[in-house]
Design a protein around this motif. Sequence first.
Motif, PDB file in Angstrom:
ATOM      1  N   LYS A 249      47.365  41.628  42.963  1.00  0.00           N
ATOM      2  CA  LYS A 249      46.231  40.928  42.368  1.00  0.00           C
ATOM      3  C   LYS A 249      46.744  40.089  41.211  1.00  0.00           C
ATOM      4  CE  LYS A 249      41.666  41.515  40.282  1.00  0.00           C
ATOM      5  NZ  LYS A 249      40.607  42.470  39.884  1.00  0.00           N
TER       6      LYS A 249
ATOM      7  N   GLU B 165      38.410  38.745  43.424  1.00  0.00           N
ATOM      8  CA  GLU B 165      39.398  37.677  43.324  1.00  0.00           C
ATOM      9  C   GLU B 165      38.972  36.656  42.276  1.00  0.00           C
ATOM     10  OE1 GLU B 165      42.207  37.752  44.465  1.00  0.00           O
ATOM     11  OE2 GLU B 165      42.115  39.199  46.087  1.00  0.00           O
TER      12      GLU B 165
ATOM     13  N   THR C 257      46.148  35.445  46.778  1.00  0.00           N
ATOM     14  CA  THR C 257      46.420  36.844  47.116  1.00  0.00           C
ATOM     15  C   THR C 257      47.093  36.982  48.474  1.00  0.00           C
ATOM     16  OG1 THR C 257      44.590  37.661  45.758  1.00  0.00           O
ATOM     17  CG2 THR C 257      45.373  39.101  47.501  1.00  0.00           C
ATOM     18  N   HIS C 258      46.662  36.201  49.455  1.00  0.00           N
ATOM     19  CA  HIS C 258      47.270  36.278  50.783  1.00  0.00           C
ATOM     20  C   HIS C 258      48.732  35.844  50.746  1.00  0.00           C
ATOM     21  CE1 HIS C 258      43.646  37.334  53.032  1.00  0.00           C
ATOM     22  NE2 HIS C 258      42.990  36.466  52.268  1.00  0.00           N
TER      23      HIS C 258
ATOM     24  N   SER D 193      39.842  47.343  47.524  1.00  0.00           N
ATOM     25  CA  SER D 193      38.829  46.311  47.289  1.00  0.00           C
ATOM     26  C   SER D 193      38.972  45.798  45.860  1.00  0.00           C
ATOM     27  CB  SER D 193      37.419  46.866  47.504  1.00  0.00           C
ATOM     28  OG  SER D 193      37.220  47.254  48.850  1.00  0.00           O
TER      29      SER D 193
ATOM     30  N   ASP E 267      37.264  33.101  43.604  1.00  0.00           N
ATOM     31  CA  ASP E 267      35.863  32.904  43.946  1.00  0.00           C
ATOM     32  C   ASP E 267      34.915  33.912  43.299  1.00  0.00           C
ATOM     33  OD1 ASP E 267      36.473  35.179  45.316  1.00  0.00           O
ATOM     34  OD2 ASP E 267      36.195  34.349  47.319  1.00  0.00           O
TER      35      ASP E 267
ATOM     36  N   GLU F 251      34.412  36.938  44.080  1.00  0.00           N
ATOM     37  CA  GLU F 251      33.827  37.814  45.075  1.00  0.00           C
ATOM     38  C   GLU F 251      34.750  38.980  45.387  1.00  0.00           C
ATOM     39  OE1 GLU F 251      30.831  37.534  46.244  1.00  0.00           O
ATOM     40  OE2 GLU F 251      30.366  35.592  45.323  1.00  0.00           O
TER      41      GLU F 251
ATOM     42  N   HIS G 268      36.902  41.336  47.767  1.00  0.00           N
ATOM     43  CA  HIS G 268      37.657  41.220  49.008  1.00  0.00           C
ATOM     44  C   HIS G 268      38.369  42.547  49.242  1.00  0.00           C
ATOM     45  CE1 HIS G 268      37.288  36.766  49.446  1.00  0.00           C
ATOM     46  NE2 HIS G 268      37.160  36.834  48.127  1.00  0.00           N
ATOM     47  N   THR G 269      38.473  42.949  50.504  1.00  0.00           N
ATOM     48  CA  THR G 269      39.128  44.206  50.863  1.00  0.00           C
ATOM     49  C   THR G 269      40.386  43.915  51.663  1.00  0.00           C
ATOM     50  OG1 THR G 269      37.022  45.395  50.904  1.00  0.00           O
ATOM     51  CG2 THR G 269      38.864  46.413  52.053  1.00  0.00           C
ATOM     52  N   TYR G 270      41.488  44.570  51.277  1.00  0.00           N
ATOM     53  CA  TYR G 270      42.779  44.357  51.919  1.00  0.00           C
ATOM     54  C   TYR G 270      43.336  45.706  52.379  1.00  0.00           C
ATOM     55  CZ  TYR G 270      42.424  39.968  49.309  1.00  0.00           C
ATOM     56  OH  TYR G 270      41.990  38.779  48.783  1.00  0.00           O
TER      57      TYR G 270
END
Length: 356
Positions: free
Chosen positions: A321, A305, A8-9, A302, A308, A310, A312-314
């Motif tokens: 995504k 992902e 995602t990053h 939010s 993992d 879990e 995650h907030t961006y």
Amino acid sequence: MAFNFYDTHTLLAAVQQLTPPTTFLRDRYFPTNDATDIFSTTDVLVEYKDGSRMIAPFVAPRKGGVTMLRKGYEVSRMEPPYIAPRRMLTIDDLKKRGFGEALLSNLTPEQRQRTILLNDAQELSEMISRREEVMAAEVMQSNACVMKHIADDKDVTDDKEIKFYSEGSNPASYTPSGNWTSEYTGIIADLGAMARMLTENGLGASELVCGADAADAILGNAQIQKLLDIRNYDAGRIDPATLPNGVAHIATLNVKGRMIDVLCYEEQYTDYVDGELKPYIDPKNVVLTAPGAGRTAYGAVSQVEQSDGEFHTYTGRRIPKYLSNAEGNTRTLTLTSCPILMPKAKNPFIVAKVLA
């Protein structure tokens, strides 16, 4: 550590490098300040205040000074709409020649998927930009925004409305004394009254955004043509020029010394719900305002992902995504944005329907 193109990053960095599509209403009247309008929370602050024309008082030297109270403002926390267009990539797509690709291309399916992914990200971002442009047009013309949220059935929507006024009806609306036909003699007077609604609150009045029919009515009006034909008085000028983003500058009118640029905006979009082609600005409407009268803020996104499992907030204007389905041999790219377009002060857009 191996480089993962689909992280995602990594995708977020790639999306930020894409050339953003230009949209006239959003960019000119609802600019975004990255330092203050990109929120790290899923809701954003909606705040605006009345304009002020207060002057400083005269004070006797022995008095020292007079305390001036700060003008109050309205603020509320609001959750922006959730916009998330998605596109799927199947193994069949990778076997076909891509758009613009050479007929005898040497690209492997693995190489082609990255090209398709970036092209999809660009197109999805443009779709979001068109939605933001629709929101900008709606705020300018109704001082509110109706968000039609789609769930399982696209024909059944959950409608939510944001209003930027507390009165029973839109106070930023003006009713002309007559239709702007070719014989109507009150266009300048109407524009003067609309300008006063802005300037009496300390707001700018420099641009008139017109729908297609309203622009034709101004150009075809006998009184406007007569005023512009007076040689020794600068009543304005008609100097049609095409500007970027589908905007045409058709005239500059002198309204009691205030030079107002008349802009015709004829751009259209295809509605997702009914598939019809619709104009951003109602052809019979005009909106008097000034650049930068509003702002666009973005809430955080939010998401879970796949890497993992879990949350995650961006933060940002566009959040990608990526999901893969090994069993179905598919990959899915979703581009999410949470924008809200709001005025900076109360009632900075004066709208009028000038034709029946």
